[in-house]
Design a protein around this motif. Structure first.
Motif, mmCIF file in Angstrom:
data_model
loop_
_atom_site.group_PDB
_atom_site.id
_atom_site.type_symbol
_atom_site.label_atom_id
_atom_site.label_comp_id
_atom_site.label_asym_id
_atom_site.label_seq_id
_atom_site.Cartn_x
_atom_site.Cartn_y
_atom_site.Cartn_z
ATOM 1 N N GLU A 3 -11.295 14.728 -35.753
ATOM 2 C CA GLU A 3 -10.502 15.906 -36.106
ATOM 3 C C GLU A 3 -10.519 16.916 -34.966
ATOM 4 O OE1 GLU A 3 -11.017 19.428 -39.314
ATOM 5 O OE2 GLU A 3 -11.161 17.387 -40.088
ATOM 6 N N GLN A 4 -9.429 17.637 -34.829
ATOM 7 C CA GLN A 4 -9.264 18.610 -33.747
ATOM 8 C C GLN A 4 -10.273 19.759 -33.892
ATOM 9 O OE1 GLN A 4 -8.770 20.088 -30.717
ATOM 10 N NE2 GLN A 4 -6.949 18.845 -30.790
ATOM 11 N N THR A 52 -12.818 26.137 -24.206
ATOM 12 C CA THR A 52 -13.093 24.942 -25.009
ATOM 13 C C THR A 52 -14.549 24.481 -24.915
ATOM 14 O OG1 THR A 52 -12.405 23.465 -23.214
ATOM 15 C CG2 THR A 52 -10.715 24.098 -24.851
ATOM 16 N N THR A 62 -11.803 17.859 -21.531
ATOM 17 C CA THR A 62 -10.365 18.053 -21.382
ATOM 18 C C THR A 62 -10.008 17.900 -19.916
ATOM 19 O OG1 THR A 62 -10.544 20.463 -21.102
ATOM 20 C CG2 THR A 62 -10.189 19.625 -23.356
ATOM 21 N N VAL A 90 -1.856 23.782 -30.449
ATOM 22 C CA VAL A 90 -2.542 22.495 -30.443
ATOM 23 C C VAL A 90 -1.571 21.479 -31.033
ATOM 24 C CG1 VAL A 90 -4.497 21.168 -31.326
ATOM 25 C CG2 VAL A 90 -4.790 23.591 -30.734
ATOM 26 N N ARG A 93 -3.877 15.874 -29.315
ATOM 27 C CA ARG A 93 -4.902 16.074 -28.274
ATOM 28 C C ARG A 93 -4.466 17.095 -27.225
ATOM 29 N NH1 ARG A 93 -6.350 11.656 -25.100
ATOM 30 N NH2 ARG A 93 -4.180 11.021 -25.061
ATOM 31 N N LEU A 95 -3.564 20.642 -25.673
ATOM 32 C CA LEU A 95 -3.927 22.044 -25.853
ATOM 33 C C LEU A 95 -3.086 22.882 -24.896
ATOM 34 C CD1 LEU A 95 -7.808 21.553 -25.734
ATOM 35 C CD2 LEU A 95 -6.321 21.453 -27.738
#
Length: 131
Positions: A3-4, A52, A62, A90, A93, A95
């Motif tokens: 999950e994000q 992040t 990332t 978002v 995946r 960002l």
């Protein structure tokens, strides 16, 4: 992928006091002793990485995939600039960050930076295959 972990609105800021090594002359992007555009881009990306860092899941990272930046004002050696990044969107995946670099009240640069969440080991294995 899990999950994000990154909610929109995440923010971070990083600072840089401009030295001779940060100038266009030093990095080869021009012949004037002011903050180089490549250093502005790197500073903006550093702010996105900082945003992040805390919620980053183990084994993930990332990578930058797109930068759109307007470099609006020159910054001389000795000044301190601040880059701020805010996670604006978002999409799976992907960002998308809004970034701004300021020198006091003056906007030095603004734009967007996109990063993609990847599995660190899988990413490095693919890079190694191409070497």
């Amino acid at each position: 992928m899990q999950e994000q972990p990154f909610p929109t609105g995440l923010v971070a800021r990083v600072e840089l006091t401009v030295t001779a090594a940060d100038t266009a002359t030093a990095v080869g992007s021009g012949d004037v002793p002011v903050l180089a555009t490549p250093r502005v881009v790197a500073l903006a990306e550093a702010a996105t990485v900082a945003a992040t860092a805390a919620p980053m899941p183990p084994g993930r990272t990332t990578v930058g995939t797109r930068v759109e930046l307007d470099h609006l004002a020159a910054t001389p050696v000795g000044r301190t600039v601040v880059a701020q990044a805010r996670l604006a969107a978002v999409d799976g995946r992907r960002l998308a960050f809004e970034v701004a670099v300021t020198d006091g009240d003056e906007t030095v640069a603004r734009g967007r930076v996109e990063r993609v969440l990847v599995d660190r080991e899988r990413f490095l294995a693919r890079v190694g295959e191409g070497a």
